[in-house]
Enzyme design. Structure first.
Site, mmCIF file in Angstrom:
data_model
loop_
_atom_site.group_PDB
_atom_site.id
_atom_site.type_symbol
_atom_site.label_atom_id
_atom_site.label_comp_id
_atom_site.label_asym_id
_atom_site.label_seq_id
_atom_site.Cartn_x
_atom_site.Cartn_y
_atom_site.Cartn_z
ATOM 1 C CG HIS A 1 42.114 22.035 53.210
ATOM 2 N ND1 HIS A 1 41.889 20.935 54.004
ATOM 3 C CD2 HIS A 1 43.422 22.016 52.914
ATOM 4 C CE1 HIS A 1 43.018 20.274 54.177
ATOM 5 N NE2 HIS A 1 43.975 20.914 53.532
ATOM 6 C CG ASP B 1 46.825 18.804 55.938
ATOM 7 O OD1 ASP B 1 46.352 19.779 55.325
ATOM 8 O OD2 ASP B 1 46.952 17.676 55.429
ATOM 9 C CD GLU C 1 43.754 19.928 50.138
ATOM 10 O OE1 GLU C 1 44.838 19.861 49.527
ATOM 11 O OE2 GLU C 1 43.477 19.186 51.109
ATOM 12 C CD GLU C 2 43.163 16.541 53.659
ATOM 13 O OE1 GLU C 2 43.703 15.766 52.828
ATOM 14 O OE2 GLU C 2 43.807 17.162 54.514
ATOM 15 C CG ASP D 1 47.483 22.557 52.573
ATOM 16 O OD1 ASP D 1 47.686 21.933 53.631
ATOM 17 O OD2 ASP D 1 46.661 22.171 51.720
ATOM 18 C CG HIS E 1 47.529 13.231 55.495
ATOM 19 N ND1 HIS E 1 47.080 12.757 54.272
ATOM 20 C CD2 HIS E 1 47.234 14.559 55.508
ATOM 21 C CE1 HIS E 1 46.537 13.758 53.596
ATOM 22 N NE2 HIS E 1 46.640 14.863 54.319
#
Length: 346
Positions: free
Chosen positions: A69, A187, A221-222, A242, A322
């Site tokens: 993603h 990510d 995706e997030e 991922d 994150h």
């Protein structure tokens, strides 16, 4: 196999430099499409804006699909405060303290860009004392201070900034001499760079794939619905590329490809995981198997949407996920090697 590390880094640097929080991904998709056109790779664009590349194989009835993603964490302007600062609403799940003091840019609906800094509402110990330290880091206590000579809501509105505009965090990308990569949004932009290189390597090396293989670059995706739709209908095996999550009580590593056995959506397909680990063993690819209790993926979204597919989750080990993240080229190359060898597996 010998891979061009500098090309992988080039892809990654370019991808990380283009802001793309969920909902604001058209610019980065334009970059992906430009690169695919250079490679003369066949692709389609879904109604939701995802890009799917199809690499034909000998067996077209049993297909494999790999996803990554391109959307990232970010925020949106929730309100314009009377002082001229911007209240924020998060896009994706992250800790508010991880963006405190971060530079950002605001992308308006009219296509203009403004810069600013994310601060708490009590940013100075010289003014707020202990309150500055003890203030709870939650969205309502955070704001964007614009790099503009303004002091009122009206002045901000006159600039063309409005509620609903996107707030993009500065990636702060650094490639170190010892192979580390430090940046926001590894990510999952590390995986996007890997899959873009997989396409390049496969086409230029004229690899005959045993199965038609699709590369699915998703863009939501997030926020939970990235690959919930438009998966190629003949897909039997779906691998979400991922990330792994190194940390205390985890088995993942920044120097290996990480294979997830289970996340918050449940166990991944055992047979497919066994196939991936056997490739690693047979090809001497450094790998780690791990379990992530607070994690979901494009594969999770696809299963929730009702797709009848076998799923797996792999990726480079991304430390401090994150937040301001870090990985190593060893992990990226191990992930790349596993994908290339898996794609060639009869």
């Amino acid at each position: 196999m010998i891979y061009n590390e500098e090309k992988i880094k080039s892809y990654l640097k370019n991808i990380l430099s283009i802001p793309s929080p969920s909902g604001y991904t058209s610019k980065i998709m334009d970059y992906i499409i430009d690169e695919l056109q250079i490679l003369n790779a066949p692709y389609i664009i879904t109604n939701k804006g995802a890009v799917i590349v199809t690499l034909k194989g000998k067996n077209n009835d049993y297909q494999r699909t790999l996803s990554a993603h391109v959307d990232t964490l970010g925020a949106m302007v929730k309100n314009i405060n009377t002082s001229g600062s911007l209240a924020i609403d998060p896009i994706g799940g992250f800790m508010m303290n991880s963006i405190e003091g971060e530079n950002c840019q605001i992308e308006t609906i009219n296509g203009e860009t403004f810069t600013g800094t994310i601060q708490t509402t009590k940013p100075s110990v010289h003014i707020n004392g202990s309150d500055a330290r003890e203030l709870k880091r939650v969205p309502e206590n955070m704001e964007v201070i614009l790099d503009e000579k303004i002091s009122s809501k009206l002045e901000v509105e006159e600039l063309g900034i409005s509620v609903g505009d996107f707030i993009c965090f500065d990636a702060r990308t650094i490639f170190t001499q010892k192979g580390f990569i430090k940046s926001r949004h590894l990510d999952d932009k590390a995986s996007v760079a890997i899959l873009l290189y997989v396409i390049k390597y496969t086409l230029e090396s004229k690899i005959e794939l045993p199965y038609t293989t699709n590369i699915y670059i998703s863009n939501y995706e997030e926020v939970g619905h990235g690959a919930s739709s438009a998966i190629p209908l003949k897909t039997k095996e779906f691998i979400s590329v991922d990330m792994g999550c190194p940390g205390p009580l985890q088995n993942s590593s920044e120097y290996s490809v990480c294979i997830c056995a289970k996340d918050s959506s449940g166990p991944y397909d055992l047979g497919l995981r066994r196939k991936l680990t056997e490739v690693c063993k047979n090809e001497n690819i450094d790998y780690k198997i791990d379990v992530y209790p607070h994690y979901g993926s494009d594969a999770s979204a696809a299963l929730r949407a009702g797709w009848d597919i076998k799923t797996a989750l792999i990726g480079a080990g991304i430390f401090a996920s994150h937040g301001y993240e870090r990985t190593h080229m060893d992990s990226i190359l191990a992930t790349l090697d596993l994908i290339i060898k898996y794609n060639m597996l009869e």
